[in-house]
Design a protein around this motif. Structure first.
Motif, PDB file in Angstrom:
ATOM      1  N   ASP A   1       5.059  -8.702  -0.914  1.00  0.00           N
ATOM      2  CA  ASP A   1       4.006  -9.418  -1.994  1.00  0.00           C
ATOM      3  C   ASP A   1       5.164 -10.021  -2.884  1.00  0.00           C
ATOM      4  O   ASP A   1       6.057  -9.698  -2.742  1.00  0.00           O
TER       5      ASP A   1
ATOM      6  N   THR B   1       5.694 -11.063  -6.159  1.00  0.00           N
ATOM      7  CA  THR B   1       4.933 -10.466  -7.996  1.00  0.00           C
ATOM      8  C   THR B   1       5.081 -11.149  -9.079  1.00  0.00           C
ATOM      9  O   THR B   1       5.528 -12.071  -8.569  1.00  0.00           O
TER      10      THR B   1
ATOM     11  N   HIS C   1       5.413  -2.134   0.948  1.00  0.00           N
ATOM     12  CA  HIS C   1       4.591  -0.490   1.686  1.00  0.00           C
ATOM     13  C   HIS C   1       4.715  -0.259   2.638  1.00  0.00           C
ATOM     14  O   HIS C   1       5.942  -0.939   3.054  1.00  0.00           O
TER      15      HIS C   1
ATOM     16  N   THR D   1      -1.665  -5.559  -6.477  1.00  0.00           N
ATOM     17  CA  THR D   1      -2.285  -4.710  -5.410  1.00  0.00           C
ATOM     18  C   THR D   1      -3.517  -4.843  -4.860  1.00  0.00           C
ATOM     19  O   THR D   1      -3.711  -3.957  -4.245  1.00  0.00           O
TER      20      THR D   1
ATOM     21  N   CYS E   1      -2.383   1.283  -4.983  1.00  0.00           N
ATOM     22  CA  CYS E   1      -2.347   1.214  -5.546  1.00  0.00           C
ATOM     23  C   CYS E   1      -3.035   3.130  -5.828  1.00  0.00           C
ATOM     24  O   CYS E   1      -4.237   2.661  -5.788  1.00  0.00           O
TER      25      CYS E   1
END
Length: 573
Positions: free
Chosen positions: A137, A139, A147, A431, A436
């Motif tokens: 991702d 951010t 991840h 997220t 998360c």
């Protein structure tokens, strides 16, 4: 004529405000740890955990990790345990931290406003495909986030990053988090001043420096000389914002104490002028004030914003000048607002006659495969490189005019668009519950589906409406500064069942609109009903807006029943 940059102050003893109750401020003599986080930081410098990861944990595996390293010091190297699969939002606050932990990690890689090369992009992509199940991702702090990272692979990941000049150091933790810079620094025709040298010098002073590795909480930095305020200065702990002094010329104003979460504050504007080569000195002064005088007793009050609110901007300036800089900063009017949208999406001519191209993924979600292919496009089109933005987007710099159209087509092929709808352009998401441990609801996929549906219902929307989707109250996706901010929580549906939903904030913004959103009392929307709710509110806006009126301006004056979606007004032609 005297040099206005250096205005000496006569020696004085600065009076420091003292709280009625000790708040753990080191400079006032409160050096003993007052909570568990302060204790583990005192027990061992968090930067030391790198060696244990390399020499012990990566060899012995997850079960060998000390709990204070696992849920504490690992963050100083951009690593968090991710959420154990299968846990619904009701478990978030009910389970102990170790019960939420998966055996895999989230990892953040800093970009710090740097121009990413083809090799760097392909390295980032290769790490994802080799070690992170192709996850990645972008951010809203211009990081790349992975991840499914296994602790055994972390040394190899760090080695690959180091070979191309990238790092995860202090991407999390009570430290100077990833820096935001203007993605068009050095190339934009309307730039006031290029902040790149200042960011590079701040990075040099931060890297591996134990003096800034034990702060009361996270510390976020923004440096941009672009008039669109494209590095989110309103919501950073310290921001350097491009200004022009009538005598001294281009430089930077100083804004401090911006942050959101459950107690949001927009940054206080100091109204000063700072030369480019003095930005790093002032940055060190501000972060040192935070280290020395920041509140350490309660984690919930440990951000710089609380100190700024208690002291006031004039006292903060006095302490900065007297005790840390030992000189006065020249006064200079602060910019009131951005001159235009600062996401840089689309094709824009550079000052050298070439072009930069801003492109969007949907809610920041990319992949290792996409990053690798983007690196290939950088090489194919012989561009200067790519910068990440503060809005989960990216900008490609140094595109020759005769290559622009082909590049735009190539970006669409790999899953990026420089010609997105206003919905795809203006929606971000955190997220969420997928990974998360703090999240209560699903966000990334929910936001993607929302974008698809709004594109179908409003295919020709003629003005941007920002939607920020967050999975919990912490506001990583900036819910209070969006036209429509959605804070994830569990709500009751029409049958009285507990389901995923959102509290709604309306009319906030940064840049063109600097305001916190309007929160409607006791107003919540189920996730299942989100598409219909936003549809009604947008229709009400389109029906009631005046010529040129933004959504935020309309929301500030609109009747509450229109904002709640309880009544829909049909426009009369």
């Amino acid at each position: 004529m005297p040099d206005l940059r250096f205005q000496a102050k006569s020696p004085t003893q600065t009076e420091i405000p003292r709280p009625k109750r000790g708040e753990g401020q080191w400079a006032l003599g409160y050096t003993e740890p007052l909570n568990a986080a302060e204790q583990f930081k005192k027990d061992d410098d968090p930067l030391h955990v790198r060696d244990r990861i390399i020499n012990i944990y990566s060899k012995r595996g997850f079960d060998s990790i000390d709990p204070n390293d696992l849920r504490g010091r690992f963050r100083w190297f951009g690593i968090y345990t991710q959420r154990r699969p299968g846990l619904d939002g009701g478990k978030t606050g009910a389970l102990e931290p170790h019960e939420l932990d998966d055996r895999y990690f989230m990892m953040r890689v800093r970009s710090d406003g740097a121009l990413l090369s083809a090799d760097q992009l392909r390295t980032l992509g290769g790490i994802s495909t080799d070690f992170a199940r192709d996850t990645a991702d972008i951010t809203d702090r211009s990081n790349i986030q992975y991840h499914w990272i296994d602790i055994v692979d972390v040394p190899e990941i760090w080695e690959r990053l180091a070979r191309v000049g990238l790092s995860t150091e202090e991407a999390c933790g009570d430290s100077p988090r990833g820096f935001l810079g203007s993605p068009v620094a050095g190339v934009a025709k309307d730039e006031i001043i290029d902040g790149t040298p200042a960011l590079q010098e701040i990075t040099r002073r931060r890297t591996g420096n134990p003096a800034y590795a034990n702060l009361p909480r996270k510390f976020k930095t923004s440096v941009s000389g672009h008039p669109s305020l494209d590095a989110a200065p309103e919501i950073n702990d310290v921001s350097f914002v491009g200004v022009v002094h009538p005598e001294l010329g281009p430089g930077f104003d100083l804004w401090v104490g911006g942050a959101l979460s459950t107690n949001p504050f927009l940054a206080a504007r100091m109204g000063v002028w700072i030369a480019l080569d003095e930005v790093a000195d002032v940055w060190e002064g501000v972060i040192s004030i935070f280290r020395d005088y920041g509140y350490r007793r309660l984690r919930s009050r440990a951000r710089l914003k609380f100190l700024v609110q208690d002291w006031g901007i004039e006292k903060f300036r006095e302490v900065l000048e007297n005790e840390y800089l030992h000189r006065r900063l020249p006064d200079c009017a602060s910019p009131e607002r951005a001159v235009h949208n600062g996401d840089h999406i689309g094709v824009h001519e550079q000052k050298d006659g070439r072009f930069y191209v801003g492109a969007s993924a949907t809610v920041g979600r990319v992949s290792g495969t996409l990053l690798t292919r983007l690196g290939d496009l950088v090489e194919k089109h012989q561009v200067d490189g790519v910068r990440l933005t503060a809005y989960q987007k990216l900008v490609i710099l140094g595109v020759d005019g005769d290559r622009v159209d082909e590049l735009l087509d190539d970006l669409e092929i790999i899953g990026l668009s420089a010609r997105p709808s206003n919905w795809r352009r203006s929606t971000i998401a955190c997220t969420g519950i997928e990974f998360c441990k703090l999240a209560i609801v699903e966000t990334k996929e929910r936001a993607r589906r929302l974008v698809d549906e709004l594109e179908r219902r409003f295919p020709d929307l003629d003005t941007p409406i920002t939607i920020n989707v967050n999975g919990c109250p912490n506001s990583c996706a900036r819910i209070q500064v969006a036209d429509i901010g959605l804070k994830g929580q569990l709500v009751l549906d029409e049958n009285g069942d507990q389901v995923e939903g959102f509290q709604v904030h309306l009319g906030g913004g940064i840049g063109l609109t600097a305001a916190l959103g309007r929160k409607l009392r006791a107003h919540k929307v189920t996730s299942a009903g989100l598409d219909d709710y936003i549809t009604v509110v947008v229709r009400n806006y389109l029906a009631h807006r005046t010529e040129g009126e933004s959504f935020a301006s309309w929301a500030a004056r609109a009747d509450e029943e229109l904002l709640r979606g309880e009544r829909e007004v049909v426009a009369v032609s």
